[in-house]
Scaffold this motif. Structure first.
Motif, short mmCIF file in Angstrom:
data_model
loop_
_atom_site.label_atom_id
_atom_site.label_comp_id
_atom_site.label_asym_id
_atom_site.label_seq_id
_atom_site.Cartn_x
_atom_site.Cartn_y
_atom_site.Cartn_z
N LEU A 11 0.85 -1.19 0.00
CA LEU A 11 0.00 0.00 0.00
C LEU A 11 0.89 1.24 0.00
O LEU A 11 1.79 1.38 0.83
N LYS A 12 0.64 2.14 -0.94
CA LYS A 12 1.34 3.42 -1.00
C LYS A 12 0.32 4.51 -0.70
O LYS A 12 -0.68 4.64 -1.40
N LEU A 13 0.57 5.29 0.34
CA LEU A 13 -0.33 6.37 0.74
C LEU A 13 0.26 7.72 0.37
O LEU A 13 1.47 7.92 0.48
N GLN A 14 -0.61 8.64 -0.03
CA GLN A 14 -0.16 9.99 -0.34
C GLN A 14 0.29 10.69 0.94
O GLN A 14 1.29 11.38 0.97
N ASP A 15 -0.47 10.51 2.02
CA ASP A 15 -0.14 11.09 3.32
C ASP A 15 -0.53 10.08 4.38
O ASP A 15 -1.71 9.84 4.60
N ASN A 32 -13.83 -4.46 0.01
CA ASN A 32 -14.77 -3.41 -0.39
C ASN A 32 -14.67 -3.11 -1.89
O ASN A 32 -15.68 -2.90 -2.56
N SER A 33 -13.46 -3.10 -2.40
CA SER A 33 -13.27 -2.87 -3.83
C SER A 33 -13.85 -4.03 -4.65
O SER A 33 -14.47 -3.82 -5.69
N LEU A 34 -13.67 -5.26 -4.18
CA LEU A 34 -14.26 -6.42 -4.85
C LEU A 34 -15.77 -6.31 -4.93
O LEU A 34 -16.37 -6.53 -5.98
N LYS A 35 -16.40 -5.97 -3.81
CA LYS A 35 -17.86 -5.84 -3.78
C LYS A 35 -18.34 -4.69 -4.64
O LYS A 35 -19.37 -4.77 -5.30
N SER A 36 -17.60 -3.60 -4.65
CA SER A 36 -17.96 -2.45 -5.46
C SER A 36 -17.87 -2.77 -6.95
O SER A 36 -18.72 -2.36 -7.74
N LEU A 37 -16.86 -3.51 -7.33
CA LEU A 37 -16.61 -3.81 -8.74
C LEU A 37 -17.47 -4.96 -9.27
O LEU A 37 -18.02 -4.87 -10.36
N LEU A 77 -7.92 -0.90 -8.81
CA LEU A 77 -8.87 0.20 -8.84
C LEU A 77 -9.06 0.91 -7.50
O LEU A 77 -9.85 1.85 -7.41
N ILE A 78 -8.36 0.50 -6.48
CA ILE A 78 -8.47 1.16 -5.18
C ILE A 78 -7.76 2.50 -5.25
O ILE A 78 -6.58 2.58 -5.60
N GLY A 79 -8.47 3.57 -4.91
CA GLY A 79 -7.89 4.91 -4.98
C GLY A 79 -7.82 5.61 -3.64
O GLY A 79 -7.14 6.62 -3.50
N TYR A 80 -8.54 5.06 -2.65
CA TYR A 80 -8.56 5.68 -1.32
C TYR A 80 -8.46 4.61 -0.24
O TYR A 80 -9.05 3.54 -0.36
N TYR A 81 -7.70 4.93 0.79
CA TYR A 81 -7.60 4.09 1.97
C TYR A 81 -7.89 5.01 3.15
O TYR A 81 -7.13 5.94 3.41
N GLN A 82 -9.02 4.79 3.81
CA GLN A 82 -9.45 5.65 4.93
C GLN A 82 -9.47 7.12 4.52
O GLN A 82 -8.93 7.98 5.20
N ASP A 83 -10.04 7.40 3.38
CA ASP A 83 -10.18 8.75 2.82
C ASP A 83 -8.84 9.43 2.50
O ASP A 83 -8.76 10.64 2.40
N ILE A 84 -7.79 8.65 2.34
CA ILE A 84 -6.48 9.16 1.95
C ILE A 84 -6.17 8.58 0.58
O ILE A 84 -6.31 7.37 0.36
N ARG A 85 -5.76 9.43 -0.35
CA ARG A 85 -5.43 8.93 -1.70
C ARG A 85 -4.31 7.90 -1.61
O ARG A 85 -3.35 8.08 -0.85
N CYS A 86 -4.46 6.84 -2.40
CA CYS A 86 -3.48 5.77 -2.33
C CYS A 86 -3.49 4.95 -3.61
O CYS A 86 -4.31 5.17 -4.50
#
Length: 100
Positions: A11-15, A32-37, A77-86
Motif C-alpha cells: 500500500l502506498k499512501l499519499q499522506d 470493499n473494492s471487490l464488492k464495489s466492482l 482500482l483502489i484509490g482511497y484508503y481511509q479517505d487518503i489517496r493511495c
C-alpha cells in the motif's frame, strides 16, 4: 481441491500521518473494492492475509486461483484508503508461498 495464488501487495499512501494500518483494514479495503466492482455475489471470495508488515505497508494475501483476476482488478482500482489517496502495488504473484 482448491488451488491458491499468493499475492505480495504493498500500500502506498499519499499522506500516511492519519492512517490506521492494520491487517483487517488492509484486507477490508480489498474486499470493499471487490464488492464495489463485482457486486455482492461476484465479490465474495475467501481472502486471507498470510503475512503482514505494518512498517513496510506490505502483505502476502492468499487468494483462490479462480478469483485471482478479480482480486487483481479490484486491487488496481483502489484509490482511497481511509479517505487518503493511495494505490496498491502487486510486487509478485506465485502459486507457491515459498516462491515469494
Amino acid at each position: 481441491m482448491i488451488k491458491y495464488t499468493y499475492l505480495d501487495v504493498q500500500l502506498k499512501l499519499q499522506d500516511d500521518t492519519d492512517a490506521t494500518l492494520t491487517p483487517a483494514y488492509f484486507l477490508g479495503s480489498i474486499n470493499n473494492s471487490l464488492k464495489s466492482l463485482f457486486g455482492e455475489i461476484g465479490g465474495q471470495t475467501e481472502l486471507e492475509i498470510i503475512e503482514f508488515s505494518i512498517d513496510k505497508k506490505r502483505g502476502i494475501i492468499k487468494v483462490p486461483s479462480d478469483y485471482n483476476r478479480r482480486v487483481r482488478s479490484a486491487i488496481a482500482l483502489i484509490g482511497y484508503y481511509q479517505d487518503i489517496r493511495c494505490h496498491f502495488r502487486v510486487f509478485q504473484e506465485s502459486s507457491k508461498l515459498l516462491n515469494l
